[in-house]
Design a protein around this motif. Structure first.
Motif, short mmCIF file in Angstrom:
data_model
loop_
_atom_site.label_atom_id
_atom_site.label_comp_id
_atom_site.label_asym_id
_atom_site.label_seq_id
_atom_site.Cartn_x
_atom_site.Cartn_y
_atom_site.Cartn_z
N PHE A 165 6.74 -12.23 -8.08
CA PHE A 165 5.63 -12.37 -9.02
C PHE A 165 4.50 -11.40 -8.67
N LEU A 166 3.95 -10.77 -9.68
CA LEU A 166 2.75 -9.96 -9.48
C LEU A 166 1.58 -10.89 -9.18
N THR A 167 0.87 -10.59 -8.08
CA THR A 167 -0.17 -11.48 -7.57
C THR A 167 -1.42 -10.67 -7.27
N THR A 168 -2.58 -11.19 -7.65
CA THR A 168 -3.83 -10.47 -7.44
C THR A 168 -4.58 -11.04 -6.24
N HIS A 169 -5.08 -10.13 -5.41
CA HIS A 169 -5.90 -10.49 -4.26
C HIS A 169 -7.34 -10.69 -4.73
N ASN A 170 -7.97 -11.77 -4.27
CA ASN A 170 -9.34 -12.08 -4.71
C ASN A 170 -9.45 -11.97 -6.23
N SER A 171 -8.60 -12.74 -6.89
CA SER A 171 -8.48 -12.66 -8.35
C SER A 171 -9.82 -12.89 -9.04
N TYR A 172 -10.65 -13.75 -8.47
CA TYR A 172 -11.93 -14.13 -9.06
C TYR A 172 -12.98 -13.03 -8.93
N ALA A 173 -12.78 -12.09 -7.98
CA ALA A 173 -13.78 -11.05 -7.70
C ALA A 173 -13.56 -9.89 -8.65
N ASN A 174 -13.85 -10.14 -9.93
CA ASN A 174 -13.46 -9.20 -10.97
C ASN A 174 -14.62 -8.64 -11.78
N GLY A 175 -15.84 -9.13 -11.55
CA GLY A 175 -16.99 -8.60 -12.27
C GLY A 175 -17.01 -8.93 -13.74
N VAL A 176 -16.09 -9.80 -14.20
CA VAL A 176 -16.01 -10.16 -15.61
C VAL A 176 -16.36 -11.63 -15.81
N ASP A 177 -15.77 -12.50 -14.99
CA ASP A 177 -15.92 -13.93 -15.19
C ASP A 177 -17.23 -14.49 -14.63
N GLY A 178 -17.87 -13.76 -13.75
CA GLY A 178 -19.11 -14.25 -13.13
C GLY A 178 -19.35 -13.57 -11.82
N GLY A 179 -20.43 -13.96 -11.12
CA GLY A 179 -20.74 -13.35 -9.84
C GLY A 179 -19.85 -13.87 -8.73
N PHE A 180 -19.61 -13.00 -7.73
CA PHE A 180 -18.76 -13.42 -6.62
C PHE A 180 -19.32 -13.01 -5.27
N ALA A 181 -20.41 -12.23 -5.26
CA ALA A 181 -20.97 -11.75 -4.00
C ALA A 181 -22.37 -11.21 -4.27
N PRO A 182 -23.16 -10.97 -3.22
CA PRO A 182 -24.45 -10.30 -3.43
C PRO A 182 -24.24 -8.97 -4.15
N ASN B 169 2.97 2.90 -4.23
CA ASN B 169 3.91 2.90 -3.11
C ASN B 169 4.32 1.49 -2.67
N ALA B 170 3.97 0.50 -3.46
CA ALA B 170 4.24 -0.89 -3.06
C ALA B 170 5.74 -1.15 -2.91
N LEU B 171 6.56 -0.65 -3.82
CA LEU B 171 7.99 -0.90 -3.73
C LEU B 171 8.57 -0.23 -2.49
N ASN B 172 8.11 0.98 -2.20
CA ASN B 172 8.57 1.70 -1.02
C ASN B 172 8.29 0.89 0.24
N ARG B 173 7.07 0.37 0.38
CA ARG B 173 6.75 -0.43 1.55
C ARG B 173 7.55 -1.73 1.57
N ASP C 13 0.46 0.81 -11.19
CA ASP C 13 1.59 0.10 -11.78
C ASP C 13 2.37 -0.75 -10.77
N PRO C 14 1.71 -1.69 -10.07
CA PRO C 14 2.47 -2.59 -9.20
C PRO C 14 3.41 -3.51 -9.98
N ALA C 15 3.15 -3.70 -11.28
CA ALA C 15 4.07 -4.51 -12.09
C ALA C 15 5.46 -3.88 -12.13
N ALA C 16 5.53 -2.56 -12.07
CA ALA C 16 6.84 -1.89 -12.04
C ALA C 16 7.57 -2.21 -10.75
N ALA C 17 6.83 -2.30 -9.64
CA ALA C 17 7.46 -2.67 -8.37
C ALA C 17 8.04 -4.08 -8.45
N VAL C 18 7.28 -5.00 -9.05
CA VAL C 18 7.76 -6.37 -9.21
C VAL C 18 9.00 -6.40 -10.10
#
Length: 458
Positions: free
Chosen positions: A184-201, A416-420, A445-450
């Motif tokens: 499955f394609l998975t996002t790190h710190n999915s919430y830290a996106n600058g769209v849905d709201g604040g996440f840090a100073p 290079n995700a698939l390579n690793r 394009d990490p979706a292509a690796a998945v």
């Protein structure tokens, strides 16, 4: 809660049994089955680390694929075998007194009897003796020593001979694929996106891990999400390190509701949430109880016999409406001491159900470290990426990101995700990633690796 489940007979298994993670016992006797000649990693079944040529000595190092002199050519030598360095022809993994060393392949100290002890494990034994290649016992409170030795029988003398080029099997038909066979394609710190709201100073807000909101991530095919949650008077809040000075903070329940709403609108989809969890269990339970419809889709593998019988197929999960998994990195022991464990309200302890490699490949720019080793390996705990149990394979979370999300670097890394994954992390874990976790999933394009990972089963 739902009125019925697909696996009612298995629900009666006691909680105490489900909480136990059995250790693999040392086999009482050895057989003679030997893998075919070829190139292998000599990988400790205890630590998951690889035997490496370290300038003439042999040490256990973090798995680094075809780098760092970790590949060995297994070939017959009479009725026994030698392990010749792929990088240094004529030099073999052998014995130097009580230590392991790199020796002349023509010498008697290079020859090993390879004994099969079951569960794909082997002993490397000095012919005619009971002296075995072994990881040295670790001193109290420390990691296992790097240098390998020759000693007596114990769990530390169990080795995987992991093929450098493993056999890949086609995935079963879509309806028969189990959860641990799918990526499955998975996002790190999915919430830290600058769209849905604040996440840090504000100054950290300038370097978001993602640039699309949770709903868009779901629409784009992201099926794994990671959230950092911190405790405030308002509940479990999504933010980096501290919620102080965060403008427009988002509560965990808000993003969970977005995911549940998506699942309700797409009844053939399965989603997983990983919590970096800094809240009290009561706070987390209250947060989850705010999410409308969450109990109807929450999947609790402990109640459906997964540890005894393996993961269910995707079709079974969909038919049972078991389509949302929530994991926490919090300590079960700390929760038990406080009187409320998170699995009592359906949140699973990640260390019991998954393995995960170390989270960082290095700083935001410059060279990267592709070594693939357990996030949970150290003086105080040892959960190797290779961990398996009878009838059950932990899910593998492959972290593939840097300390700081920089778009140009993330683009290169994701390309290079698939390579690793195939050269480094699959051999290190002896399984393919189930969750490929990245920053800036919109570039490289990490979706292509998945998609490539979902063409076969390791």
């Amino acid at each position: 809660m739902r009125a019925s489940r697909m696996f009612p007979a298995l629900a009666a298994v006691t909680a105490a049994a489900l909480m136990t993670v059995p250790a693999t016992a040392v086999a009482p006797s050895a057989g003679t089955a030997v893998p075919a000649e070829g190139t292998y990693y000599v990988q400790s079944a205890t630590t998951g680390l690889n035997a490496a040529d370290a300038g003439g000595t042999v040490e256990q190092h973090r798995p680094r694929g075809d780098e760092d002199h970790q590949q060995w050519l297994l070939r017959a030598s009479g009725s026994d075998h030698v392990l010749e360095s792929v990088d240094r022809p004529g030099r073999c993994l052998g014995r130097d007194g009580a230590a392991a060393g790199v020796v002349d392949c023509a010498s008697d100290s290079a020859v090993w009897a390879v004994d099969d002890v079951g569960e794909d494990r082997h002993l490397l034994r000095e012919p005619g003796t009971e002296r075995l290649l072994t990881v040295r016992p670790k001193p109290s409170g420390e990691n296992y020593p790097a240098g390998l030795g020759v000693g007596g029988a114990s769990e530390l003398a169990h080795w995987y001979l992991t093929p450098a080029q493993p056999v890949r099997h086609p995935l079963p038909p879509a309806g028969d694929r189990t959860l641990d066979q799918v990526s499955f394609l998975t996002t790190h710190n999915s919430y830290a996106n600058g769209v849905d709201g604040g996440f840090a100073p504000p100054f950290i807000n300038l370097a978001p891990n993602q640039v699309r909101g949770i709903e868009q991530q779901l629409a784009d095919g992201v099926r794994g999400f990671s959230f950092d949650i911190h405790q405030t008077p308002d509940g479990a809040i999504l933010c980096h390190n501290s919620c102080f000075w965060v403008s427009s903070p988002v509560a965990l329940w808000v993003d969970l509701q977005r995911i549940v709403d998506f699942l309700n609108a797409h009844p053939d989809q399965v989603v997983t949430v990983f919590l970096e969890d800094y809240v009290d269990p009561e706070v987390l339970r209250s947060e989850i109880e705010r999410v409308n419809g969450l109990p109807d889709v929450l999947y609790d593998p402990a109640r459906t016999g997964v540890r005894q019988n393996g993961w269910h197929t995707m079709d079974e999960l969909i038919a049972a409406d078991d389509r949302l998994l929530i994991f926490t990195d919090h300590s079960r022991a700390a929760d038990a001491a406080a009187g409320l464990t998170r699995d009592q309200f359906g949140v699973m302890y990640q260390r019991e159900w998954t393995v995960e490699n170390y989270w960082s490949m290095g700083p935001g720019i410059g060279g990267s470290d592709w070594a693939c080793y357990s996030r949970w390996y150290g003086a105080g705990e040892n959960i190797p990426l290779t961990r398996t149990e009878p009838g059950f394979r932990p899910l593998f979370v492959m972290n593939h990101f840097r300390d700081v999300p920089v778009e140009a670097t993330a683009r290169t890394d994701n390309a290079n995700a698939l390579n690793r994954a195939e050269r480094f992390c699959q051999p290190a874990a002896r399984k393919k990633p189930n969750y490929l976790m990245v920053d800036r999933y919109d570039v490289g394009d990490p979706a292509a690796a998945v998609a490539s990972l979902n063409r076969y089963w390791y």
